[in-house]
Motif scaffolding. Structure first.
Motif, short mmCIF file in Angstrom:
data_model
loop_
_atom_site.label_atom_id
_atom_site.label_comp_id
_atom_site.label_asym_id
_atom_site.label_seq_id
_atom_site.Cartn_x
_atom_site.Cartn_y
_atom_site.Cartn_z
N LEU A 1 1.33 -0.93 0.02
CA LEU A 1 -0.21 0.49 -0.36
C LEU A 1 1.25 1.23 -0.36
O LEU A 1 1.59 1.30 0.71
CB LEU A 1 -1.18 0.45 1.59
CG LEU A 1 -2.12 -0.97 1.13
CD1 LEU A 1 -3.05 -0.98 2.76
CD2 LEU A 1 -2.86 -0.55 -0.02
N LEU B 1 -6.95 2.32 1.99
CA LEU B 1 -6.76 0.87 1.22
C LEU B 1 -8.85 0.95 0.40
O LEU B 1 -8.30 -0.05 -0.64
CB LEU B 1 -7.59 0.12 2.47
CG LEU B 1 -7.46 -1.37 2.45
CD1 LEU B 1 -6.16 -2.58 4.03
CD2 LEU B 1 -8.34 -2.12 2.41
N ALA C 1 -6.77 1.44 -3.21
CA ALA C 1 -6.03 0.64 -3.38
C ALA C 1 -6.55 -0.53 -4.92
O ALA C 1 -7.22 -1.36 -5.15
CB ALA C 1 -5.44 -0.07 -2.88
N THR D 1 -2.02 -4.44 -6.40
CA THR D 1 -1.81 -3.65 -4.95
C THR D 1 -2.14 -5.03 -3.71
O THR D 1 -1.06 -4.74 -2.94
CB THR D 1 -1.92 -2.19 -4.80
OG1 THR D 1 -1.33 -1.48 -6.28
CG2 THR D 1 -0.79 -1.80 -4.09
N LEU D 2 -3.21 -4.60 -3.44
CA LEU D 2 -4.16 -4.90 -2.62
C LEU D 2 -3.50 -6.45 -2.25
O LEU D 2 -3.18 -7.03 -0.91
CB LEU D 2 -5.67 -5.44 -3.05
CG LEU D 2 -6.28 -4.56 -0.93
CD1 LEU D 2 -5.52 -3.49 -0.30
CD2 LEU D 2 -7.36 -4.60 -1.56
N ALA E 1 0.27 -6.54 -1.22
CA ALA E 1 0.69 -6.12 0.59
C ALA E 1 0.12 -7.40 1.30
O ALA E 1 0.66 -7.51 2.00
CB ALA E 1 -0.99 -4.95 0.63
#
Lengths: 201, 201
Positions: free
Chosen positions: B177, B183, B186, B190-191, B194
């Motif tokens: 992130l 959140l 995102a 990406t999430l 992460a």
């Protein structure tokens, strides 16, 4: 210790002085220029160097002309109606109107709009020259083609007042829905204006 | 009959060759340059003319250096750890990493990323020089600081393969992130990354 060589820093700063160009964009331009060899940067440098000596303003319409030329071709062209004058704020507004291919009159560039906040009063615009031109060319119609903004509207109003008493029709560009835009996305002022100025079919 | 004088058209074309600059933006730059007098355009023209003779590349790191300088200050600085090398795609990535103020190693600029679609193969990047440098400088850690994109990932993978068998630790910048981003905004990759790379507290 600077990370970049001075020649590059200097160019990034120079690009950064252009309108709307932040540090990142300036870096991108500089890097592109560096990568694309000496020829492309020489081309831009030459164009910049010869800009001011190559461009002048028409004595009548205040549109750009090539240096040494007193009057714009858009004015001297015998096919153009000198009794119909479109009044615009900036020279590039002339370019925009010319692109429509629908206007056969002449132009008058004000050189800006009245904007007290920026210290621009009507005396710094080419308004007295416009009033004189109305008499000289026996102008029949003035189209106030300034932006539909506060400055555009107040400049139009001021010019209208200056021309009061002269035998000339004053018109303003139509305001309403832009073509291709969904009604639901139009802002309320535009939609209100479109409603107010509705036409009978 | 052209609406604009040739000197102006020439400048608009030259500005239009910059990356991401369309005709409208090029007009705006040209008009701004014209309005802001000869000094500002002379400044930009000078910076452009002296660009190529003023900028060269470091023989070791391929970062920009001032002409006549063989090695970058970022390499020769005795305070910098030559056994820690951050590998980046472009010179401006070095600028970005330097801004963090957290890196005391040295850099290696690849000069691009592997991209078959654009015809950029690994042989056109400074990868053989990197492999040589690992031996010459007895490099202990290579940080692959390329973008988290397809090109960045495949370039990183290629370099990893080239360095297989050498006694060097290879690391990659953390993915997760970005700071200050909600959140819920995102993107899913990406999430996912992460989540995959979550750390024990």
């Amino acid at each position: 210790m600077s990370v970049l060589p001075p020649a590059l820093t200097k160019l990034i700063e120079a690009f950064g002085s252009l309108p709307g160009v932040g540090p990142r964009t300036a870096e991108r331009y500089a890097y592109y220029t560096l990568k694309h060899g000496q020829q492309s940067s020489a081309q831009l440098a030459d164009a910049l160097s010869s800009l001011h000596e190559g461009v002048s303003y028409c004595q009548k319409t205040f549109m750009f002309v090539a240096s040494g030329q007193e009057l714009s071709d858009l004015y001297t062209d015998p096919e153009r109606d000198k009794q119909l004058v479109a009044v615009v704020a900036e020279p590039f507004d002339v370019v925009a109107l010319e692109k429509t291919g629908q206007f056969r009159g002449t132009y008058h560039v004000l050189g800006g709009l009245v904007s007290p906040i920026d210290g621009i009063g009507p005396e710094s615009l080419h308004i007295t020259e416009l009033v004189k031109r109305v008499g000289d060319d026996t102008v029949k119609e003035i189209i106030l083609a300034t932006n539909a903004s506060v400055e555009g509207e107040s400049t139009a109003l001021y010019i209208q007042q200056q021309l009061a008493g002269q035998k000339v029709t004053i018109t303003r560009l139509a305001q309403g829905l832009p073509i291709g835009v969904d009604l639901e996305y139009a802002d309320q002022i535009t939609l209100g204006r479109a409603l107010e100025n509705r036409r009978a079919l």
